[in-house]
Design a protein around this motif. Sequence first.
Motif, short mmCIF file in Angstrom:
data_model
loop_
_atom_site.label_atom_id
_atom_site.label_comp_id
_atom_site.label_asym_id
_atom_site.label_seq_id
_atom_site.Cartn_x
_atom_site.Cartn_y
_atom_site.Cartn_z
N GLY A 1 0.77 -1.24 0.00
CA GLY A 1 0.00 0.00 0.00
C GLY A 1 0.79 1.28 0.00
N GLY A 2 2.10 1.17 -0.17
CA GLY A 2 2.92 2.37 -0.19
C GLY A 2 2.95 3.02 -1.57
N LEU A 3 3.26 4.30 -1.61
CA LEU A 3 3.40 4.99 -2.88
C LEU A 3 4.70 4.56 -3.55
CD1 LEU A 3 2.30 8.59 -1.83
CD2 LEU A 3 0.96 6.91 -3.13
N PRO A 4 4.71 4.44 -4.87
CA PRO A 4 5.95 4.08 -5.57
C PRO A 4 7.04 5.10 -5.27
CG PRO A 4 4.06 3.96 -7.05
CD PRO A 4 3.58 4.62 -5.80
N PRO A 5 8.21 4.67 -4.86
CA PRO A 5 9.28 5.63 -4.56
C PRO A 5 9.87 6.21 -5.84
CG PRO A 5 10.11 3.40 -4.42
CD PRO A 5 8.64 3.28 -4.68
N GLU A 6 10.44 7.38 -5.72
CA GLU A 6 11.16 7.97 -6.84
C GLU A 6 12.59 7.44 -6.82
OE1 GLU A 6 10.95 12.18 -6.89
OE2 GLU A 6 8.75 12.25 -6.83
N LEU A 7 12.95 6.70 -7.86
CA LEU A 7 14.27 6.06 -7.89
C LEU A 7 15.26 6.90 -8.69
CD1 LEU A 7 13.31 2.33 -8.57
CD2 LEU A 7 13.69 3.46 -6.38
N SER A 8 16.49 6.87 -8.24
CA SER A 8 17.55 7.53 -8.99
C SER A 8 17.83 6.74 -10.27
CB SER A 8 18.82 7.61 -8.15
OG SER A 8 19.28 6.30 -7.84
N PRO A 9 18.37 7.38 -11.30
CA PRO A 9 18.62 6.70 -12.58
C PRO A 9 19.56 5.50 -12.46
CG PRO A 9 18.78 9.08 -12.84
CD PRO A 9 18.70 8.82 -11.36
N THR A 10 20.37 5.49 -11.40
CA THR A 10 21.37 4.42 -11.25
C THR A 10 20.94 3.34 -10.26
OG1 THR A 10 22.50 5.68 -9.51
CG2 THR A 10 23.24 6.02 -11.79
N TYR A 11 19.68 3.36 -9.84
CA TYR A 11 19.24 2.45 -8.78
C TYR A 11 19.54 0.99 -9.11
CZ TYR A 11 16.38 -0.01 -5.38
OH TYR A 11 15.96 -0.85 -4.38
N TYR A 12 19.25 0.57 -10.34
CA TYR A 12 19.40 -0.84 -10.70
C TYR A 12 20.80 -1.18 -11.23
CZ TYR A 12 14.37 -1.33 -10.14
OH TYR A 12 13.09 -1.36 -9.62
N ASP A 13 21.72 -0.24 -11.17
CA ASP A 13 23.07 -0.52 -11.66
C ASP A 13 23.77 -1.61 -10.85
OD1 ASP A 13 22.70 1.36 -13.57
OD2 ASP A 13 24.15 2.82 -12.79
N PHE A 14 23.33 -1.82 -9.61
CA PHE A 14 23.96 -2.84 -8.78
C PHE A 14 23.85 -4.23 -9.41
CE2 PHE A 14 19.62 -3.61 -7.59
CZ PHE A 14 19.57 -4.92 -7.13
N LEU A 15 22.85 -4.42 -10.27
CA LEU A 15 22.66 -5.73 -10.89
C LEU A 15 23.85 -6.11 -11.77
CD1 LEU A 15 18.88 -5.46 -11.86
CD2 LEU A 15 19.88 -6.87 -10.04
N LYS A 16 24.56 -5.12 -12.28
CA LYS A 16 25.73 -5.40 -13.11
C LYS A 16 26.85 -6.06 -12.31
CE LYS A 16 24.72 -1.29 -15.92
NZ LYS A 16 25.21 0.05 -16.33
N GLU A 17 26.83 -5.86 -11.00
CA GLU A 17 27.88 -6.40 -10.14
C GLU A 17 27.53 -7.75 -9.54
OE1 GLU A 17 30.64 -4.67 -10.12
OE2 GLU A 17 29.65 -3.13 -11.34
N VAL A 18 26.29 -8.20 -9.72
CA VAL A 18 25.86 -9.47 -9.12
C VAL A 18 26.38 -10.63 -9.95
CG1 VAL A 18 23.89 -10.90 -8.49
CG2 VAL A 18 23.79 -8.42 -8.14
N ASN A 19 27.03 -11.57 -9.31
CA ASN A 19 27.52 -12.77 -9.98
C ASN A 19 26.38 -13.78 -10.06
OD1 ASN A 19 28.82 -14.98 -11.01
ND2 ASN A 19 30.29 -15.19 -9.32
N LEU A 20 25.72 -13.85 -11.20
CA LEU A 20 24.58 -14.74 -11.35
C LEU A 20 24.97 -16.21 -11.25
CD1 LEU A 20 22.71 -13.02 -14.33
CD2 LEU A 20 22.28 -12.76 -11.88
N ASN A 21 26.23 -16.50 -11.49
CA ASN A 21 26.71 -17.89 -11.44
C ASN A 21 27.62 -18.11 -10.24
OD1 ASN A 21 25.74 -19.00 -14.22
ND2 ASN A 21 26.67 -17.03 -14.71
N ALA A 22 27.27 -17.51 -9.11
CA ALA A 22 28.10 -17.58 -7.91
C ALA A 22 28.34 -19.03 -7.50
CB ALA A 22 27.42 -16.82 -6.77
#
Length: 481
Positions: free
Chosen positions: A211-232
């Motif tokens: 029930g919360g309002l959608p937050p305003e995200l910075s343009p770089t919010y999802y950049d962390f996904l580039k650093e995730v090792n999907l095949n850890a």
Amino acid sequence: MRFPTQRLLTSAVFFLTIFFGTGSAAWAQGTATITGKIDNSVSDSVLLELYTVPASYSGQSHTVALKGNGEFTLQVPVAEPMLGELVHGPESVMLYLQPGDNLDVRVDAEDFVSSLKLKGQGFVENNYLVQFERKFEEEEDYQVLPSNIFKQEKNFLLFLDERRQDQRKFLEKFLKSNKVSEAFKAYAQAQIDFSYANDRLTYVDVRKRVGGLPPELSPTYYDFLKEVNLNAPGALRNQAYLDFLNNYFQYRALQEQPTNLERDYYPTLYKLVKQELRGSARDMMLSRILSQTFRFGYVPDADAMYLDFQKEVKDTNYLSYVTSQYRQFRRVGLGTKAAAFTLISSDGDSVSLSSFKNKMVYLGFWRTHCGICTVDQLAYKYFAEQLASKGIELLQVSVGEDFNTWKANIAQKKLPGTHLYAPDLSAQILKDYDVKSFPAYFLIAPDGTLINTNARRPGHAEGARDIAAAVDQYRNSSARK
């Protein structure tokens, strides 16, 4: 499409967790022994469920009788580090097991989790998980819900970073004074890393859900996904990793913006997994996607993906699992012909599906003592009124009631539509439609094909609107052909 919130609603140790193996060569035989005692027992046995079936919610069950004093001994095949659920009555506890473990487990059935005491080979790893659970999964300050989810981006990320830092310190301190296997180190690290990644990824969606309002995200919010090792390495055994992969590929599929999301969703997932994962992680996720496709996807897509899977995947464990799923669900996939049936109606007539040829049919299954079914019955009249202009035939099959009681109930509640009777769970129609839980709803096109095998319930707030939209979409699509 919404992200599930399994990670937020369950814990790392004391919930039904799935183990995903790392390849057939690793599934050679090994053993683990579990001894113990259950005080104030509520049944005469204890069960250990080993989650060794890749990509599946099922596993190997091992049951042993309790002695008169509540003691028990189990020796089970453990090929490599895996999770098992020790079950007694309605209570259970998750255990991390490795080949050669000789673990002693003692609990009081009246206070199963809090009374847990462990010793022996395997104690160190399981003690860490218990302590981690109590510190980070039970303390509200470390949880996304109920309050931290309402923080704005900066403070929410600060909360996640501080939690991850505390978890890493906790693990580091533990490892300084305890010797554990490399496999367990990888498991423990994956719990920390992928809990962080999953909670960050699902921030917006979970916030909307509560029930919360959608937050305003910075343009770089999802950049962390580039650093995730999907095949850890070693992460396959961890539920947090699985939750993250599920949500990550849903996110990626939506980014792809397929022309027809409903039709192309599963093929898009399949393509992305092939591109971004490798090894057992890839095989495991492809298996899960295919299992879902067989249930909810379009048959031509499922057939094509299944053929590709057989060429791409060499692991016999995954191949065997997917083949069993294909055989089980292929007959009720989207685009297949709805199974014919003839049942007795509440008016005493024999009614067949063929009686509704060239008509759109909403087919439901109810059962006595099903609470959600009762809710749907209460909403059924309004549901029918909302769909009156759509020309949909409402067919409802009730299972397992006394025939006369059932007829009286239909008349008393003045339920609209056609109501049919199936005497018990052995009825052929339940097998033909693969109905294993209630309620269940299907949408059948005028040409007799299944166009929705998981249709919205009448009691759902968006039920009538979603069914109407599905009917309009089908008719518009048919008109363009």
